[in-house]
Write a protein that holds these residues in place. Structure first.
Motif, PDB file in Angstrom:
ATOM      1  N   TYR A 133       0.818  -1.268  -0.149  1.00  0.00           N
ATOM      2  CA  TYR A 133       0.131   0.165   0.104  1.00  0.00           C
ATOM      3  C   TYR A 133       0.906   1.296   0.157  1.00  0.00           C
ATOM      4  N   LEU A 134       1.894   1.242   0.686  1.00  0.00           N
ATOM      5  CA  LEU A 134       2.864   2.398   1.084  1.00  0.00           C
ATOM      6  C   LEU A 134       3.460   2.544  -0.197  1.00  0.00           C
ATOM      7  N   GLU A 135       4.301   1.418  -0.750  1.00  0.00           N
ATOM      8  CA  GLU A 135       5.136   1.702  -1.983  1.00  0.00           C
ATOM      9  C   GLU A 135       4.356   1.724  -3.169  1.00  0.00           C
ATOM     10  N   ASP A 136       3.343   0.800  -3.450  1.00  0.00           N
ATOM     11  CA  ASP A 136       2.762   0.599  -4.973  1.00  0.00           C
ATOM     12  C   ASP A 136       1.568   1.815  -4.899  1.00  0.00           C
ATOM     13  N   ARG A 137       1.027   2.390  -3.946  1.00  0.00           N
ATOM     14  CA  ARG A 137      -0.077   3.469  -3.854  1.00  0.00           C
ATOM     15  C   ARG A 137       0.406   4.737  -3.503  1.00  0.00           C
ATOM     16  N   ILE A 138       0.621   4.720  -2.226  1.00  0.00           N
ATOM     17  CA  ILE A 138       0.926   6.034  -1.651  1.00  0.00           C
ATOM     18  C   ILE A 138       2.124   6.662  -2.347  1.00  0.00           C
ATOM     19  N   LEU A 139       3.364   6.207  -2.387  1.00  0.00           N
ATOM     20  CA  LEU A 139       4.496   6.881  -2.703  1.00  0.00           C
ATOM     21  C   LEU A 139       4.432   6.694  -4.081  1.00  0.00           C
ATOM     22  N   LYS A 140       3.794   5.870  -4.948  1.00  0.00           N
ATOM     23  CA  LYS A 140       3.771   6.169  -6.506  1.00  0.00           C
ATOM     24  C   LYS A 140       3.003   7.061  -6.823  1.00  0.00           C
ATOM     25  N   TYR A 141       2.087   7.550  -6.222  1.00  0.00           N
ATOM     26  CA  TYR A 141       0.830   8.570  -6.681  1.00  0.00           C
ATOM     27  C   TYR A 141       0.772   9.716  -5.918  1.00  0.00           C
ATOM     28  N   ALA A 142       1.505   9.700  -4.472  1.00  0.00           N
ATOM     29  CA  ALA A 142       1.216  10.985  -3.910  1.00  0.00           C
ATOM     30  C   ALA A 142       2.316  11.870  -4.306  1.00  0.00           C
ATOM     31  N   GLY A 143       3.614  11.279  -4.651  1.00  0.00           N
ATOM     32  CA  GLY A 143       4.676  11.982  -5.039  1.00  0.00           C
ATOM     33  C   GLY A 143       5.326  12.954  -3.701  1.00  0.00           C
ATOM     34  N   CYS A 144       5.051  12.387  -2.704  1.00  0.00           N
ATOM     35  CA  CYS A 144       5.630  13.188  -1.307  1.00  0.00           C
ATOM     36  C   CYS A 144       7.214  12.902  -1.188  1.00  0.00           C
ATOM     37  N   SER A 145       7.553  13.534  -0.388  1.00  0.00           N
ATOM     38  CA  SER A 145       9.037  13.799  -0.155  1.00  0.00           C
ATOM     39  C   SER A 145       9.353  12.574   1.004  1.00  0.00           C
ATOM     40  N   GLU A 146      10.469  12.126   1.059  1.00  0.00           N
ATOM     41  CA  GLU A 146      11.009  11.276   2.391  1.00  0.00           C
ATOM     42  C   GLU A 146      10.525  11.837   3.471  1.00  0.00           C
ATOM     43  N   GLU A 147      10.775  13.326   3.683  1.00  0.00           N
ATOM     44  CA  GLU A 147      10.405  14.020   4.801  1.00  0.00           C
ATOM     45  C   GLU A 147       8.946  13.862   5.508  1.00  0.00           C
ATOM     46  N   THR A 148       8.099  13.710   4.247  1.00  0.00           N
ATOM     47  CA  THR A 148       6.784  13.774   4.630  1.00  0.00           C
ATOM     48  C   THR A 148       6.338  12.385   5.105  1.00  0.00           C
ATOM     49  N   VAL A 149       6.928  11.309   4.803  1.00  0.00           N
ATOM     50  CA  VAL A 149       6.701  10.098   5.151  1.00  0.00           C
ATOM     51  C   VAL A 149       7.141  10.098   6.718  1.00  0.00           C
TER      52      VAL A 149
ATOM     53  N   ILE B  23      -0.288  10.792   5.581  1.00  0.00           N
ATOM     54  CA  ILE B  23       0.606  11.251   4.617  1.00  0.00           C
ATOM     55  C   ILE B  23       0.144  12.426   4.115  1.00  0.00           C
ATOM     56  N   MET B  24      -1.392  12.612   3.713  1.00  0.00           N
ATOM     57  CA  MET B  24      -1.667  13.865   3.365  1.00  0.00           C
ATOM     58  C   MET B  24      -1.827  14.892   4.288  1.00  0.00           C
ATOM     59  N   LEU B  25      -1.953  14.952   5.457  1.00  0.00           N
ATOM     60  CA  LEU B  25      -1.676  15.777   6.490  1.00  0.00           C
ATOM     61  C   LEU B  25      -0.229  16.433   6.216  1.00  0.00           C
ATOM     62  N   ALA B  26       0.779  15.425   6.560  1.00  0.00           N
ATOM     63  CA  ALA B  26       2.091  15.727   6.373  1.00  0.00           C
ATOM     64  C   ALA B  26       2.736  16.452   4.924  1.00  0.00           C
ATOM     65  N   SER B  27       2.061  16.167   4.083  1.00  0.00           N
ATOM     66  CA  SER B  27       2.243  16.608   2.582  1.00  0.00           C
ATOM     67  C   SER B  27       2.004  18.080   2.629  1.00  0.00           C
ATOM     68  N   LYS B  28       0.527  18.245   3.254  1.00  0.00           N
ATOM     69  CA  LYS B  28       0.028  19.681   3.104  1.00  0.00           C
ATOM     70  C   LYS B  28       0.931  20.548   3.972  1.00  0.00           C
ATOM     71  N   PHE B  29       1.342  19.971   5.056  1.00  0.00           N
ATOM     72  CA  PHE B  29       2.251  20.847   5.864  1.00  0.00           C
ATOM     73  C   PHE B  29       3.562  21.018   5.581  1.00  0.00           C
ATOM     74  N   PHE B  30       4.235  20.041   4.860  1.00  0.00           N
ATOM     75  CA  PHE B  30       5.739  19.979   4.604  1.00  0.00           C
ATOM     76  C   PHE B  30       5.949  20.364   3.185  1.00  0.00           C
ATOM     77  N   ASP B  31       5.476  19.879   2.191  1.00  0.00           N
ATOM     78  CA  ASP B  31       5.730  19.753   0.784  1.00  0.00           C
ATOM     79  C   ASP B  31       5.244  21.105   0.151  1.00  0.00           C
ATOM     80  N   ASP B  32       5.915  21.460  -1.000  1.00  0.00           N
ATOM     81  CA  ASP B  32       5.499  22.815  -1.740  1.00  0.00           C
ATOM     82  C   ASP B  32       4.270  22.632  -2.503  1.00  0.00           C
ATOM     83  N   VAL B  33       4.275  21.306  -2.873  1.00  0.00           N
ATOM     84  CA  VAL B  33       3.333  20.852  -3.913  1.00  0.00           C
ATOM     85  C   VAL B  33       2.621  19.636  -3.493  1.00  0.00           C
ATOM     86  N   TYR B  34       1.321  19.699  -3.192  1.00  0.00           N
ATOM     87  CA  TYR B  34       0.647  18.681  -2.893  1.00  0.00           C
ATOM     88  C   TYR B  34      -0.573  18.524  -3.691  1.00  0.00           C
ATOM     89  N   TYR B  35      -1.578  17.410  -3.130  1.00  0.00           N
ATOM     90  CA  TYR B  35      -2.857  17.263  -4.056  1.00  0.00           C
ATOM     91  C   TYR B  35      -4.037  17.687  -3.112  1.00  0.00           C
TER      92      TYR B  35
END
Length: 88
Positions: free
Chosen positions: A19-35, A67-79
């Motif tokens: 789930y983490l490798e094939d879905r989230i990391l593949k489609y969310a495009g988040c940074s390692e820091e976000t994880v 992941i969604m919350l962390a991405s919105k907080f940390f990453d410059d680009v998020y979905y």
């Protein structure tokens, strides 16, 4: 264990690792820091809510939400939320 809004009626067929490798990391495009930040969020949930138990019925939903919350907080680009819902 306590039933929460994160609980599904049955465990998903996909493993947490896949789930983490094939879905989230593949489609969310988040940074390692976000994880890492998402894992910290999950740890905080458990620390501040000792009655909350992570299990096969809620781990996938908890992971995509963190992941969604962390991405919105940390990453410059998020979905938007709908994208994460479809990816998850």
């Amino acid at each position: 264990a306590q039933v929460t809004p994160f609980n599904s009626s049955r465990p998903p067929a996909i493993t947490v690792r896949n789930y983490l490798e094939d879905r989230i990391l593949k489609y969310a495009g988040c940074s390692e820091e976000t994880v890492i930040l998402a894992l910290i969020y999950i740890d905080q949930v458990v620390q501040f809510n000792p009655e909350f138990v992570i299990n096969s019925l809620n781990v996938h939903r908890l992971l995509i939400t963190a992941i969604m919350l962390a991405s919105k907080f940390f990453d410059d680009v998020y979905y938007n939320n709908a994208y994460y819902a479809r990816a998850g």
